[in-house]
Design a protein around this motif. Sequence first.
Motif, PDB file in Angstrom:
ATOM      1  N   LYS A 138      78.475  68.833  87.739  1.00 40.53           N
ATOM      2  CA  LYS A 138      79.828  68.275  87.706  1.00 40.53           C
ATOM      3  C   LYS A 138      79.941  66.947  88.441  1.00 40.53           C
ATOM      4  CE  LYS A 138      81.956  72.855  87.356  1.00 40.53           C
ATOM      5  NZ  LYS A 138      82.927  73.812  87.963  1.00 40.53           N
ATOM      6  N   MET A 139      78.811  66.406  88.881  1.00 38.87           N
ATOM      7  CA  MET A 139      78.860  65.160  89.647  1.00 38.87           C
ATOM      8  C   MET A 139      78.907  63.954  88.722  1.00 38.87           C
ATOM      9  SD  MET A 139      76.188  66.124  92.706  1.00 38.87           S
ATOM     10  CE  MET A 139      76.625  64.691  93.715  1.00 38.87           C
ATOM     11  N   SER A 140      79.582  62.905  89.151  1.00 35.43           N
ATOM     12  CA  SER A 140      79.659  61.678  88.361  1.00 35.43           C
ATOM     13  C   SER A 140      78.272  61.058  88.222  1.00 35.43           C
ATOM     14  CB  SER A 140      80.605  60.677  89.026  1.00 35.43           C
ATOM     15  OG  SER A 140      80.437  59.390  88.478  1.00 35.43           O
ATOM     16  N   VAL A 141      77.815  60.935  86.992  1.00 39.51           N
ATOM     17  CA  VAL A 141      76.501  60.354  86.752  1.00 39.51           C
ATOM     18  C   VAL A 141      76.460  58.899  87.181  1.00 39.51           C
ATOM     19  CG1 VAL A 141      74.917  59.639  84.899  1.00 39.51           C
ATOM     20  CG2 VAL A 141      75.815  61.979  84.957  1.00 39.51           C
ATOM     21  N   MET A 142      77.519  58.157  86.895  1.00 33.19           N
ATOM     22  CA  MET A 142      77.545  56.746  87.274  1.00 33.19           C
ATOM     23  C   MET A 142      77.502  56.579  88.785  1.00 33.19           C
ATOM     24  SD  MET A 142      77.329  54.934  84.653  1.00 33.19           S
ATOM     25  CE  MET A 142      77.550  55.045  82.880  1.00 33.19           C
ATOM     26  N   ARG A 143      78.241  57.403  89.490  1.00 30.70           N
ATOM     27  CA  ARG A 143      78.240  57.317  90.949  1.00 30.70           C
ATOM     28  C   ARG A 143      76.865  57.683  91.517  1.00 30.70           C
ATOM     29  NH1 ARG A 143      82.576  60.266  95.067  1.00 30.70           N
ATOM     30  NH2 ARG A 143      81.891  59.183  96.963  1.00 30.70           N
ATOM     31  N   SER A 144      76.273  58.748  91.002  1.00 27.09           N
ATOM     32  CA  SER A 144      74.949  59.165  91.485  1.00 27.09           C
ATOM     33  C   SER A 144      73.905  58.095  91.215  1.00 27.09           C
ATOM     34  CB  SER A 144      74.539  60.478  90.813  1.00 27.09           C
ATOM     35  OG  SER A 144      75.335  61.555  91.250  1.00 27.09           O
ATOM     36  N   LEU A 145      73.872  57.579  89.988  1.00 23.65           N
ATOM     37  CA  LEU A 145      72.846  56.598  89.642  1.00 23.65           C
ATOM     38  C   LEU A 145      73.043  55.280  90.379  1.00 23.65           C
ATOM     39  CD1 LEU A 145      72.334  57.188  85.808  1.00 23.65           C
ATOM     40  CD2 LEU A 145      70.902  57.970  87.708  1.00 23.65           C
ATOM     41  N   ALA A 146      74.285  54.857  90.549  1.00 26.94           N
ATOM     42  CA  ALA A 146      74.529  53.627  91.303  1.00 26.94           C
ATOM     43  C   ALA A 146      74.091  53.792  92.756  1.00 26.94           C
ATOM     44  CB  ALA A 146      76.001  53.240  91.231  1.00 26.94           C
TER      45      ALA A 146
END
Length: 271
Positions: A138-146
């Motif tokens: 459920k974690m934001s992929v964009m936030r994690s990858l950034a």
Amino acid sequence: MRGLSLVVLNMVGMLALSPAASAATCGNDGSGFANWLSQYKREAVSRGMSSRAVSRALSGVRYDPRVVRLDRSQKSFKLSFKQFYARRVSSSMIRRGRSYIENNRRLFSRIERDFGVPPEVIVSIWGLETGFGANSGKMSVMRSLATLAYDCRRSAFFTNELDHAIQIVARGDMSPDQMRGAWAGELGQTQFLASNYVKYAVDYDRNGRRDLIRSIPDVMASTANYLKRKGWRAGQSWGPGTKNYRVLREWNKAKVYVKTISVMATKMAGR
């Protein structure tokens, strides 16, 4: 490939992505993240990405210290196959897998015809990765990858993944809000990295999008496509020592994980 038109990447307004990392300066805490993100956005556009897609994908993205803690806390894989299998697989899981196959026989028959991969192998991966879609993250992929692209430990690797995640948004497969997954940015019910999503995802339900979160046909066919493109041999065994077993090693390098996929698939097939 019979009966299926393979995905052609819609790269309007974008050039081919370079695997090279951004020149933006990485950091080991959140203090420099905002400056890094501004520089990354400029560099992404200069490398040919759509400015609209970059802005949309990264709007409101913040540094996530939890992601960095999770990345730092990874430990070497020390469980034996017997221990790993006992923790991850049960008789009820095998029965559920067989039930999914039986209830979707037409879909799996078409996938095996198009890609050569048996349903038992695909469903074993599906069960192991996310419990048949129940735990895709459920974690934001964009936030994690950034966050991971900014972090110095594996900046080049995750900058490449962030580039490809933006490409997923640019070609209209999913919106940034829909892209929720595991802490390291894996997406969908069989946990594709963004670069693999771009390379191997297929629009099997033919609705114009490659959706590995909500579309079971897309999830199953894309997993099969990955294995086929890695060299899967139709009609051949997948046990240890076979060429197909080596293909499974492309899915996951951990020996106990690969053996678990193989054993699960064999049990589902009733062999």
